[in-house]
Design a protein around this motif. Sequence first.
Motif, PDB file in Angstrom:
ATOM      1  N   LEU A 136      -3.255  68.858  28.110  1.00  0.00           N
ATOM      2  CA  LEU A 136      -1.996  69.816  27.819  1.00  0.00           C
ATOM      3  C   LEU A 136      -2.007  70.780  26.702  1.00  0.00           C
ATOM      4  CD1 LEU A 136       0.975  67.088  28.929  1.00  0.00           C
ATOM      5  CD2 LEU A 136       0.036  69.108  30.357  1.00  0.00           C
ATOM      6  N   ASP A 137      -2.857  70.157  25.561  1.00  0.00           N
ATOM      7  CA  ASP A 137      -2.849  71.209  24.461  1.00  0.00           C
ATOM      8  C   ASP A 137      -3.833  72.221  24.965  1.00  0.00           C
ATOM      9  OD1 ASP A 137      -1.553  69.515  22.594  1.00  0.00           O
ATOM     10  OD2 ASP A 137      -3.241  68.303  22.356  1.00  0.00           O
ATOM     11  N   GLN A 138      -4.830  72.040  25.896  1.00  0.00           N
ATOM     12  CA  GLN A 138      -5.754  73.104  26.697  1.00  0.00           C
ATOM     13  C   GLN A 138      -4.810  73.925  27.308  1.00  0.00           C
ATOM     14  OE1 GLN A 138      -9.012  71.511  28.578  1.00  0.00           O
ATOM     15  NE2 GLN A 138      -9.252  70.009  26.965  1.00  0.00           N
ATOM     16  N   ALA A 139      -3.836  73.530  27.942  1.00  0.00           N
ATOM     17  CA  ALA A 139      -2.729  74.335  28.849  1.00  0.00           C
ATOM     18  C   ALA A 139      -2.185  75.085  28.074  1.00  0.00           C
ATOM     19  CB  ALA A 139      -2.120  73.558  29.747  1.00  0.00           C
ATOM     20  N   VAL A 140      -1.495  74.676  26.907  1.00  0.00           N
ATOM     21  CA  VAL A 140      -0.514  75.439  26.100  1.00  0.00           C
ATOM     22  C   VAL A 140      -1.376  76.552  25.423  1.00  0.00           C
ATOM     23  CG1 VAL A 140       0.751  75.499  23.910  1.00  0.00           C
ATOM     24  CG2 VAL A 140       1.025  73.451  25.515  1.00  0.00           C
ATOM     25  N   ALA A 141      -2.611  76.378  24.819  1.00  0.00           N
ATOM     26  CA  ALA A 141      -3.753  77.262  24.246  1.00  0.00           C
ATOM     27  C   ALA A 141      -3.802  78.419  25.454  1.00  0.00           C
ATOM     28  CB  ALA A 141      -4.757  76.491  23.910  1.00  0.00           C
ATOM     29  N   ALA A 142      -4.037  78.091  26.593  1.00  0.00           N
ATOM     30  CA  ALA A 142      -4.561  79.006  27.691  1.00  0.00           C
ATOM     31  C   ALA A 142      -3.170  80.068  28.024  1.00  0.00           C
ATOM     32  CB  ALA A 142      -5.215  78.277  28.944  1.00  0.00           C
ATOM     33  N   LYS A 308      -1.285  71.970  36.169  1.00  0.00           N
ATOM     34  CA  LYS A 308      -1.449  71.159  37.408  1.00  0.00           C
ATOM     35  C   LYS A 308      -2.394  69.844  37.232  1.00  0.00           C
ATOM     36  CE  LYS A 308      -3.754  73.002  40.926  1.00  0.00           C
ATOM     37  NZ  LYS A 308      -3.891  73.877  42.302  1.00  0.00           N
ATOM     38  N   PRO A 309      -3.504  69.837  36.395  1.00  0.00           N
ATOM     39  CA  PRO A 309      -4.458  68.884  36.130  1.00  0.00           C
ATOM     40  C   PRO A 309      -3.813  67.622  35.688  1.00  0.00           C
ATOM     41  CG  PRO A 309      -5.493  70.710  35.411  1.00  0.00           C
ATOM     42  CD  PRO A 309      -4.146  71.252  35.776  1.00  0.00           C
ATOM     43  N   VAL A 310      -2.805  67.735  34.640  1.00  0.00           N
ATOM     44  CA  VAL A 310      -1.961  66.489  34.420  1.00  0.00           C
ATOM     45  C   VAL A 310      -0.804  66.156  35.221  1.00  0.00           C
ATOM     46  CG1 VAL A 310      -0.533  65.670  32.507  1.00  0.00           C
ATOM     47  CG2 VAL A 310      -2.483  66.933  32.015  1.00  0.00           C
ATOM     48  N   THR A 319       2.360  68.181  43.487  1.00  0.00           N
ATOM     49  CA  THR A 319       1.432  69.238  43.179  1.00  0.00           C
ATOM     50  C   THR A 319       0.954  69.615  44.768  1.00  0.00           C
ATOM     51  OG1 THR A 319      -0.444  67.512  42.803  1.00  0.00           O
ATOM     52  CG2 THR A 319       0.799  68.545  40.920  1.00  0.00           C
ATOM     53  N   THR A 320       0.733  68.581  45.717  1.00  0.00           N
ATOM     54  CA  THR A 320       0.419  69.019  46.827  1.00  0.00           C
ATOM     55  C   THR A 320       1.368  69.716  47.594  1.00  0.00           C
ATOM     56  OG1 THR A 320      -0.821  67.019  47.300  1.00  0.00           O
ATOM     57  CG2 THR A 320       0.030  68.086  49.227  1.00  0.00           C
ATOM     58  N   GLU A 321       2.867  69.478  47.309  1.00  0.00           N
ATOM     59  CA  GLU A 321       3.912  70.289  47.887  1.00  0.00           C
ATOM     60  C   GLU A 321       3.987  71.545  47.277  1.00  0.00           C
ATOM     61  OE1 GLU A 321       8.730  70.151  48.898  1.00  0.00           O
ATOM     62  OE2 GLU A 321       7.837  68.503  47.583  1.00  0.00           O
ATOM     63  N   LEU A 322       3.687  71.627  45.796  1.00  0.00           N
ATOM     64  CA  LEU A 322       3.803  72.955  45.171  1.00  0.00           C
ATOM     65  C   LEU A 322       2.457  73.906  45.625  1.00  0.00           C
ATOM     66  CD1 LEU A 322       4.710  71.709  41.579  1.00  0.00           C
ATOM     67  CD2 LEU A 322       6.163  73.190  43.024  1.00  0.00           C
ATOM     68  N   ASP A 323       1.584  73.329  45.767  1.00  0.00           N
ATOM     69  CA  ASP A 323       0.400  74.250  46.590  1.00  0.00           C
ATOM     70  C   ASP A 323       0.743  74.707  47.790  1.00  0.00           C
ATOM     71  OD1 ASP A 323      -1.229  73.482  44.289  1.00  0.00           O
ATOM     72  OD2 ASP A 323      -2.524  71.799  45.092  1.00  0.00           O
ATOM     73  N   GLN A 324       1.321  74.021  48.437  1.00  0.00           N
ATOM     74  CA  GLN A 324       1.663  74.542  49.798  1.00  0.00           C
ATOM     75  C   GLN A 324       2.754  75.545  49.695  1.00  0.00           C
ATOM     76  OE1 GLN A 324       2.740  70.857  51.757  1.00  0.00           O
ATOM     77  NE2 GLN A 324       0.707  70.249  52.276  1.00  0.00           N
TER      78      GLN A 324
END
Length: 379
Positions: A136-142, A308-310, A319-324
């Motif tokens: 999540l820290d990586q997600a925030v930085a990105a 999404k990874p977390v 996440t499956t539903e969101l991808d769809q």
Amino acid sequence: MRAARVSVVTAVSVVAALTAVTGCTEKSDAADGDRVISVTATDDTCDTSVKEISAGHVELSIQNKGSKVTEVYVLFPDDRVVTERENIGPGTKQRVTAEVKAGEYQIACKPGMKGKGIRQTLKVTGGSTARRDPLLDQAVAAYRQYTQQQADETLPKVQAFVTAVKAGDVAAAKKAYAPSRIGWERTEPVAESFGDIDPKVDLREADLEAGQKWTGWHTLEKALWKNGTVSAAGKVLADQLVTDLTDWRKRVGTADITPTSMANGAKELLDEVATGKVTGEEETFSHTDLVDFKANVEGAQKAYDLLKPVARKNDQALTTELDQQFAALDALLDKYRADKTSYDFVSYDKVGDADRKQLSDAVNALAEPLSKLAAAVAK
């Protein structure tokens, strides 16, 4: 931060849009614990169950018992936005997860989605007990890098638009208008978190409050498409647009970004689509709503993809539903442009009621699971 207006859309579109943004599909509340703040909003009150809480993840359980559509904010003392949930319809409930550090905050309810709101103080004490996955820290930085990149890329496009406006080249200005807004629309929740920038650059005429000066993109949109010319005063406003967006660009790097604010921001972008783009009220004169629509969806998907990874570890079904649903909405939008790499969308006034209903349904289908993303990453 826009008030939902329903005067120019069909009844079926109104129902679809409000379903997407008010959480009408919610059947029951989760069991409330000591990390939940109940917020009861009416047309003239804003009652909160907690005045003090320890730092970490908190959840607002919001119920609108008033007759007006409302919105609820958690605000820093300087009115920067920690989190928000807009377009909460009468008689409906919403839940929103946020992360707060020690300090003084305000919870604000805004009946009719106007003004400063009715406010309650919230004191947050101690250090955060929230444990954060390093991903999540990586997600925030990105995401921080992404928002800065969008702002950096927006300024030259805005400058090209303003140069055409000031030169009196209406055709060139019209062509440059929609592209100049893409980066803003992708990251609008971050800009809105500052409180003062969004009303300066992106306010619609119909949302003006008494005595409020109208500035920003939409003043120029009206001049170009309705009047066919921009006055001397309008050209001054064009320069002001550059000034205000330059300020936005400088401040983006200072935004308070957390995993939950990213997730809530993605939901806010879908709310923007449901109450402005699908209805055709965002770009009243230019009818370039589908460009904004696509940019909002792209911004929401960027935040989701980074989280999404977390989220997948915590709630794979979500996440499956969101991808769809993201894929379905993207495919539907592709029907309205020349190719998948182009922002050359059809003019929205050429999109009929049945097609608008289809777009609204697709937004609906995505908005509901997207509202659960913040809770998924906070587990």
